[in-house]
Design a protein around this motif. Structure first.
Motif, PDB file in Angstrom:
ATOM      1  N   GLY B  35       0.781  -1.224   0.000  1.00 48.48           N
ATOM      2  CA  GLY B  35       0.000   0.000   0.000  1.00 48.48           C
ATOM      3  C   GLY B  35       0.815   1.277   0.000  1.00 48.48           C
ATOM      4  O   GLY B  35       0.334   2.323   0.386  1.00 48.48           O
ATOM      5  N   CYS B  36       2.087   1.210  -0.437  1.00 49.12           N
ATOM      6  CA  CYS B  36       2.897   2.424  -0.414  1.00 49.12           C
ATOM      7  C   CYS B  36       2.897   3.117  -1.763  1.00 49.12           C
ATOM      8  O   CYS B  36       3.546   4.129  -1.951  1.00 49.12           O
ATOM      9  CB  CYS B  36       4.325   2.118   0.018  1.00 49.12           C
ATOM     10  SG  CYS B  36       5.252   1.258  -1.253  1.00 49.12           S
ATOM     11  N   GLY B  37       2.177   2.584  -2.752  1.00 48.24           N
ATOM     12  CA  GLY B  37       2.095   3.265  -4.045  1.00 48.24           C
ATOM     13  C   GLY B  37       2.940   2.632  -5.129  1.00 48.24           C
ATOM     14  O   GLY B  37       3.127   3.229  -6.186  1.00 48.24           O
ATOM     15  N   LYS B  38       3.421   1.418  -4.891  1.00 44.49           N
ATOM     16  CA  LYS B  38       4.266   0.777  -5.911  1.00 44.49           C
ATOM     17  C   LYS B  38       3.481   0.451  -7.178  1.00 44.49           C
ATOM     18  O   LYS B  38       3.896   0.790  -8.294  1.00 44.49           O
ATOM     19  CB  LYS B  38       4.842  -0.542  -5.351  1.00 44.49           C
ATOM     20  CG  LYS B  38       5.802  -0.362  -4.212  1.00 44.49           C
ATOM     21  CD  LYS B  38       6.137  -1.717  -3.608  1.00 44.49           C
ATOM     22  CE  LYS B  38       4.884  -2.371  -3.094  1.00 44.49           C
ATOM     23  NZ  LYS B  38       5.054  -3.603  -2.374  1.00 44.49           N
ATOM     24  N   THR B  39       2.357  -0.224  -6.975  1.00 48.60           N
ATOM     25  CA  THR B  39       1.561  -0.614  -8.141  1.00 48.60           C
ATOM     26  C   THR B  39       1.060   0.614  -8.885  1.00 48.60           C
ATOM     27  O   THR B  39       0.984   0.628 -10.117  1.00 48.60           O
ATOM     28  CB  THR B  39       0.372  -1.482  -7.690  1.00 48.60           C
ATOM     29  OG1 THR B  39       0.887  -2.579  -6.941  1.00 48.60           O
ATOM     30  CG2 THR B  39      -0.401  -2.013  -8.861  1.00 48.60           C
ATOM     31  N   THR B  40       0.749   1.670  -8.112  1.00 43.21           N
ATOM     32  CA  THR B  40       0.305   2.910  -8.731  1.00 43.21           C
ATOM     33  C   THR B  40       1.334   3.408  -9.745  1.00 43.21           C
ATOM     34  O   THR B  40       0.977   3.904 -10.809  1.00 43.21           O
ATOM     35  CB  THR B  40       0.085   3.970  -7.635  1.00 43.21           C
ATOM     36  OG1 THR B  40      -0.805   3.422  -6.669  1.00 43.21           O
ATOM     37  CG2 THR B  40      -0.498   5.229  -8.202  1.00 43.21           C
ATOM     38  N   MET B  41       2.612   3.270  -9.404  1.00 40.68           N
ATOM     39  CA  MET B  41       3.653   3.717 -10.329  1.00 40.68           C
ATOM     40  C   MET B  41       3.575   2.964 -11.643  1.00 40.68           C
ATOM     41  O   MET B  41       3.702   3.547 -12.715  1.00 40.68           O
ATOM     42  CB  MET B  41       5.027   3.483  -9.706  1.00 40.68           C
ATOM     43  CG  MET B  41       5.380   4.543  -8.695  1.00 40.68           C
ATOM     44  SD  MET B  41       7.078   4.269  -8.213  1.00 40.68           S
ATOM     45  CE  MET B  41       6.918   4.591  -6.502  1.00 40.68           C
ATOM     46  N   LEU B  42       3.367   1.646 -11.565  1.00 36.08           N
ATOM     47  CA  LEU B  42       3.265   0.862 -12.801  1.00 36.08           C
ATOM     48  C   LEU B  42       2.076   1.326 -13.631  1.00 36.08           C
ATOM     49  O   LEU B  42       2.149   1.413 -14.850  1.00 36.08           O
ATOM     50  CB  LEU B  42       3.115  -0.628 -12.485  1.00 36.08           C
ATOM     51  CG  LEU B  42       4.321  -1.306 -11.850  1.00 36.08           C
ATOM     52  CD1 LEU B  42       4.106  -2.808 -11.801  1.00 36.08           C
ATOM     53  CD2 LEU B  42       5.591  -0.987 -12.610  1.00 36.08           C
ATOM     54  N   ARG B  43       0.985   1.645 -12.934  1.00 34.80           N
ATOM     55  CA  ARG B  43      -0.202   2.067 -13.671  1.00 34.80           C
ATOM     56  C   ARG B  43       0.020   3.429 -14.326  1.00 34.80           C
ATOM     57  O   ARG B  43      -0.569   3.720 -15.365  1.00 34.80           O
ATOM     58  CB  ARG B  43      -1.419   2.099 -12.751  1.00 34.80           C
ATOM     59  CG  ARG B  43      -1.832   0.692 -12.337  1.00 34.80           C
ATOM     60  CD  ARG B  43      -3.183   0.674 -11.649  1.00 34.80           C
ATOM     61  NE  ARG B  43      -3.480  -0.651 -11.120  1.00 34.80           N
ATOM     62  CZ  ARG B  43      -4.095  -1.602 -11.818  1.00 34.80           C
ATOM     63  NH1 ARG B  43      -4.504  -1.365 -13.037  1.00 34.80           N
ATOM     64  NH2 ARG B  43      -4.313  -2.780 -11.289  1.00 34.80           N
ATOM     65  N   LEU B  44       0.862   4.255 -13.712  1.00 36.05           N
ATOM     66  CA  LEU B  44       1.192   5.540 -14.342  1.00 36.05           C
ATOM     67  C   LEU B  44       2.045   5.311 -15.588  1.00 36.05           C
ATOM     68  O   LEU B  44       1.842   5.939 -16.629  1.00 36.05           O
ATOM     69  CB  LEU B  44       1.944   6.438 -13.359  1.00 36.05           C
ATOM     70  CG  LEU B  44       1.111   7.012 -12.217  1.00 36.05           C
ATOM     71  CD1 LEU B  44       2.022   7.725 -11.219  1.00 36.05           C
ATOM     72  CD2 LEU B  44       0.072   7.978 -12.732  1.00 36.05           C
ATOM     73  N   ILE B  45       2.998   4.383 -15.488  1.00 33.30           N
ATOM     74  CA  ILE B  45       3.855   4.105 -16.644  1.00 33.30           C
ATOM     75  C   ILE B  45       3.023   3.522 -17.783  1.00 33.30           C
ATOM     76  O   ILE B  45       3.211   3.852 -18.949  1.00 33.30           O
ATOM     77  CB  ILE B  45       4.990   3.124 -16.252  1.00 33.30           C
ATOM     78  CG1 ILE B  45       5.880   3.751 -15.181  1.00 33.30           C
ATOM     79  CG2 ILE B  45       5.820   2.750 -17.475  1.00 33.30           C
ATOM     80  CD1 ILE B  45       6.926   2.807 -14.624  1.00 33.30           C
ATOM     81  N   GLY B  46       2.061   2.661 -17.429  1.00 30.13           N
ATOM     82  CA  GLY B  46       1.225   2.038 -18.445  1.00 30.13           C
ATOM     83  C   GLY B  46       0.094   2.928 -18.929  1.00 30.13           C
ATOM     84  O   GLY B  46      -0.654   2.551 -19.818  1.00 30.13           O
ATOM     85  N   GLY B  47      -0.062   4.099 -18.313  1.00 31.87           N
ATOM     86  CA  GLY B  47      -1.081   5.031 -18.760  1.00 31.87           C
ATOM     87  C   GLY B  47      -2.484   4.662 -18.313  1.00 31.87           C
ATOM     88  O   GLY B  47      -3.453   5.180 -18.846  1.00 31.87           O
TER      89      GLY B  47
END
Lengths: 268, 261
Positions: B35-47
């Motif tokens: 829950g620290c925002g790791k997956t969020t980063m991937l979703r930003l890279i993937g748009g």
């Protein structure tokens, strides 16, 4: 104290209304998007054909058995009521009209919502929960085109066919009970039906009704699945909403359509 | 990634000023608690999500400013492995791997068959081609998803928790595969994970993320020798430290006293 209770009540109604309106707006936009992606559903026919199999062919048993039994009950009850006024011979037209105009589209629609609609919602909802839709998006494949549109059209195409089959089975059930069991004259039964039911408006209006129900139920089913909360409770709630919302939509639309279609017929 | 800020709503930002560089051809790990925002980063890279401020550049293109078509073109060159594989449950393993090829290329069936078997062979599951996803173990499903992610020979593969819920053997297999595929196919890999031990064995560089910020980074060697308290707590798996054991709450005594009355 009452004032604050009142205020809370008003607030709750307001919030509920806003939520309902924004959901309706979202559903409308979703509908337009599905329509925009529909060409691809027809471009790749085997995708839609597969959904017609799941929504239509697999619903055949429940639709046909229900149709048969509804027809048999109609035959029994209808003959009983009609015979009191010495009109037992009109059984054919009575059964035919009620099935083709009303019971066929409506009951088949209700069964379709609970048999196929719930399955579509649960499937799309679970695909969302297990990130399959997300994965598809990341593979540059739009789930609206690949998953939603074929299921929508599969439902829209299946529904009128199922309703028609329901009516056919119903008429057959009434024939079994009326002619074979009770002993209404065979020729009278079919002759009256043939004379009393017109292809236009009776049959066509029935088809239009079932088509409208098909669009409504399929749209509700794909929308609820796509919009489901990605949890176990979310999918279960969405499935319930499909069945309840779909059934209510069918009943409401049926009333509206009936008003428009058959309003002038009694006086004419 | 420069100065990226993102929040699902205005009040609670998930990422606060993230700066991160992922060099071509390397395996980079993003580590942090759940829950620290790791997956969020991937979703930003993937748009799939768009940041509020800052820039996310992939291959020189700003993901946020891409049109829909541009984004889809980019995604064709990016593979992603989801947390639990996200295999399509209504298709066989073979069809799952063939899916991106069928959707995006005009290759004929014979060629697709060869390609799919090659990809499956690379992850050691050629023999499982006709199984259904429900018949696979967690580790096998992860490897099939990996084969699907590399189906179109991407330039970048993102892994979302590739090690979560795997037994030690599968864990080693998947870790090894990420490394060898990266080097053999000349791709770039981003691995989001909380498995320090496995990552330290195979990655080139690590970023530590906590509460939406990068709090430490370095090569595996630097991380092992780090004295940073957060990195130490993470690497050594201590229950209490800079990341507290307790979820923020009222003082214990006060709460109990209230209840007792």
């Amino acid at each position: 104290m009452p004032a604050s209770t009142l205020a809370r009540g008003v607030r709750r109604i307001g919030a509920g209304t806003i939520r309902a309106v924004s959901r309706a707006g979202f559903a409308t936009r979703f509908f337009l998007l599905v329509l925009r992606h529909s060409p691809s559903a027809f471009h790749r026919l085997q995708l839609t054909a597969r959904e017609i199999y799941f929504a239509g062919v697999l619903s055949l048993v429940v639709i046909m058995v229900s149709g048969l039994f509804v027809g048999m009950v109609l035959g029994l009850q209808g003959y009983d009521a009609l015979n009191k006024y010495g009109a037992g011979d009109s059984l054919g037209i009575f059964v035919g009209l009620s099935l083709v105009r009303e019971l066929g589209p409506v009951v088949a629609g209700l069964l379709f919502a609970s048999r196929a609609g719930s399955a579509i919602t649960a499937e799309i909802g679970l695909m969302k929960t297990t990130e399959q839709l997300s994965a598809m998006e990341m593979m540059a494949v739009d789930p609206l085109a690949r998953i939603v549109a074929p299921r929508f059209w599969g439902g829209v195409i299946s529904m009128p066919l199922l309703a028609a089959l329901f009516s056919v089975m119903g008429v057959f059930g009434a024939y079994l009970v009326g002619v074979r069991l009770i002993g209404v004259d065979n020729g009278t039964f079919w002759g009256n039906m043939q004379a009393g039911i017109g292809f236009w408006p009776d049959v066509t209006n029935g088809i239009i009704k079932s088509l409208v129900f098909g669009i409504a139920v399929s749209l509700i089913a794909v929308f609820e699945g796509y919009d489901a909360n990605p949890t176990a409770e979310g999918v279960s709630a969405a499935t319930t909403r499909t069945v309840v919302g779909g059934s209510l939509a069918i009943l409401a639309l049926d009333f509206v359509l009936t008003v428009f279609m058959f309003r002038g017929l009694g006086s004419g | 990634m420069t100065d990226v800020t993102f929040g699902y709503d205005r009040r609670r930002p998930v990422l606060r000023g993230i700066n991160m560089a992922i060099p071509r051809g390397k395996v980079v790990a993003i580590m942090g608690g759940s829950g620290c925002g790791k997956t969020t980063m991937l979703r930003l890279i993937g748009g799939q999500l768009r940041q509020q401020t800052g820039k996310v550049l992939v291959d020189g293109q700003s993901v946020k400013d891409l049109s829909r078509d541009g984004l889809y073109a980019l995604r064709r060159r990016v593979g992603m492995l989801f947390q639990f594989g996200a295999l399509f449950t209504d298709m066989t393993v073979y069809e799952n791997v063939a899916f991106p090829m069928r959707e995006h290329t005009d290759l004929d069936d014979a060629l697709i068959r060869d390609l799919v078997l090659m990809k499956l062979n690379a992850v050691g599951l050629r023999g499982a081609a006709q199984l259904r996803p429900a018949e696979l173990s967690g580790g096998m499903a992860r490897r099939v998803a990996l084969a699907r992610a590399i189906a179109l020979d991407p330039m970048l593969v993102m892994y979302d928790e590739p090690f979560a819920g795997l037994d030690p053997i599968s864990l080693g297999v998947v870790g090894q595969l990420i490394r060898t595929l990266n080097d053999a196919l000349g791709i770039t890999s981003v691995v989001v994970t909380h498995d320090v031990y496995e990552s330290l064995k195979m990655v080139d560089y690590l970023y530590f993320v906590s509460e939406g910020r990068i709090i430490s980074q370095g090569t595996p060697e630097e991380v092992r020798n780090s004295t940073d308290p957060f990195v130490r707590q993470f690497v050594d798996g201590q229950p209490d430290g800079p990341v507290p054991f307790h979820y923020p709450a009222r003082p214990y005594a006060e709460e109990l006293a209230v209840r007792a009355r």
